[in-house]
Design an enzyme around this catalytic site. Structure first.
Site, PDB file in Angstrom:
ATOM      1  N   ILE A 137      36.233  46.633  49.419  1.00 49.60           N
ATOM      2  CA  ILE A 137      37.130  45.604  49.530  1.00 49.60           C
ATOM      3  C   ILE A 137      36.798  44.763  50.449  1.00 49.60           C
ATOM      4  O   ILE A 137      35.758  44.717  51.099  1.00 49.60           O
ATOM      5  CB  ILE A 137      38.611  46.099  49.999  1.00 49.60           C
ATOM      6  N   ASP A 138      37.313  43.179  50.175  1.00 51.48           N
ATOM      7  CA  ASP A 138      36.771  42.151  50.979  1.00 51.48           C
ATOM      8  C   ASP A 138      36.687  42.208  52.352  1.00 51.48           C
ATOM      9  O   ASP A 138      37.579  42.891  52.826  1.00 51.48           O
ATOM     10  CB  ASP A 138      37.462  40.975  50.480  1.00 51.48           C
ATOM     11  N   ARG A 139      35.948  41.483  53.136  1.00 50.32           N
ATOM     12  CA  ARG A 139      35.914  41.537  54.586  1.00 50.32           C
ATOM     13  C   ARG A 139      37.377  41.313  55.219  1.00 50.32           C
ATOM     14  O   ARG A 139      37.829  42.103  56.119  1.00 50.32           O
ATOM     15  CB  ARG A 139      34.986  40.716  54.975  1.00 50.32           C
TER      16      ARG A 139
END
EC number: 5.4.99.-
Length: 312
Positions: A137-139
């Site tokens: 998942i994105d930062r």
């Protein structure tokens, strides 16, 4: 080393690009992973190395031999982890907003992978810089991630993910109101034609499907539950911006980083629920997580604002 896999091209598959045909076959590799294997010479067609753009012919014999795995050169770091579940094959971790999943240019350390390496042995299928990582998942997205501790578990979890059997449920606060209570966004995604750091809905892109349900309505905002059918880069963020409802705090895809005078560290998007199959026992495992404090603070603020509006 993982066993070599052999595929013989059928008449129906003939005429397709090598990487595309392999990505549609019953394998445990993503298309990008296959591209890397082809580039590394680990994929032979009739005993010869070819480019990933090679057009396959009927009766071509394709042999995929993964390279020997090696110990990761990454540094294990004693970073606290919120581990929701762990057994001999996998663990589920609740990633905080702001933490990068794996090392990349500009982020050589301090990542989830560095923390995981300190905690437990990880699978080696994804190579040196992404050990254990089955999906990401994105930062600036928080929430649940499954991590493989050995290669057999990794292959099983990746196959289930590819078959769309893994359930991944997200919560997002978005701008605007919905007349419908639920719906589906089916729009292909690819790299943005002008900004290579972004994704966009484009003709000829990769299939991307997101299902949504309204959880709670506010004045000018909506809390959504979102289920991924596919898992493209930035999929939820791009899809919601595409239909005119960008995720709050996502200043990449159309929303400022403030709401109710609260400065946000990133988008209000949380991977809340994860359902998967334990590779050895075949038991269905379901995990749920609380929304981060900043997310809950914003929701509480919106409810207060709505109550003021209702009392006018």
């Amino acid at each position: 080393m993982a066993d070599a896999q052999t595929i013989v091209i059928t008449a129906d598959q003939a005429g397709g690009r090598l990487d595309a045909v392999l990505s549609q076959a019953d394998l445990t590799y993503s298309r990008s992973a296959l591209a890397n294997l082809i580039k590394a010479g680990c994929v032979l067609v009739n005993g010869q190395t070819v480019k990933r753009s090679y057009v396959v012919k009927e009766a071509d014999e394709i042999v995929i031999t993964p390279p020997e795995t090696k110990e990761t050169a990454l540094e294990a770091e004693n970073i606290p982890l919120d581990i929701v579940y762990e057994d001999d094959d996998l663990l589920v971790v609740n990633k905080p907003q702001g933490m990068v999943v794996h090392p990349a240019p500009g982020h050589p350390g301090g990542t989830l992978v560095n923390a995981l390496l300190y905690h437990a042995p990880l699978s080696t299928i994804n190579g040196e810089f992404r050990p254990g990582i089955v999906h990401r998942i994105d930062r600036d997205t928080s929430g649940l991630l499954m991590v493989a501790k050995n290669d057999a578990a990794h292959q099983a979890l990746a196959a289930e993910l590819k078959a769309h059997k893994t359930q991944r449920i997200y919560y997002a606060l978005v701008r605007g109101n919905f007349t419908e209570n639920e719906g589906t966004i089916d729009a292909p995604l690819g790299r943005h034609p002008k900004d290579r750091q972004k994704q966009a809905v484009i003709a000829g892109g990769r299939e991307a499907v997101t299902h949504f349900k309204v959880v709670e309505r506010f004045q000018g905002y909506t809390l959504l539950e979102l289920a991924l059918e596919t898992g493209r880069t930035h999929q939820i963020r791009v899809h919601l911006a595409y239909i005119g409802h960008p995720v709050i705090g996502d200043n990449v895809y159309g929303h400022q980083d403030k709401i109710l005078n609260i400065k946000l560290p990133g988008q209000l998007l949380h991977a809340k629920t994860l359902v998967l199959t334990q590779p050895q026992t075949q038991e269905t495992l379901r995990f749920d997580s609380e929304l981060p404090a900043i997310f809950q603070q914003v929701l509480t603020g919106l409810r207060v604002e709505d109550s003021k509006f209702d009392n006018q």
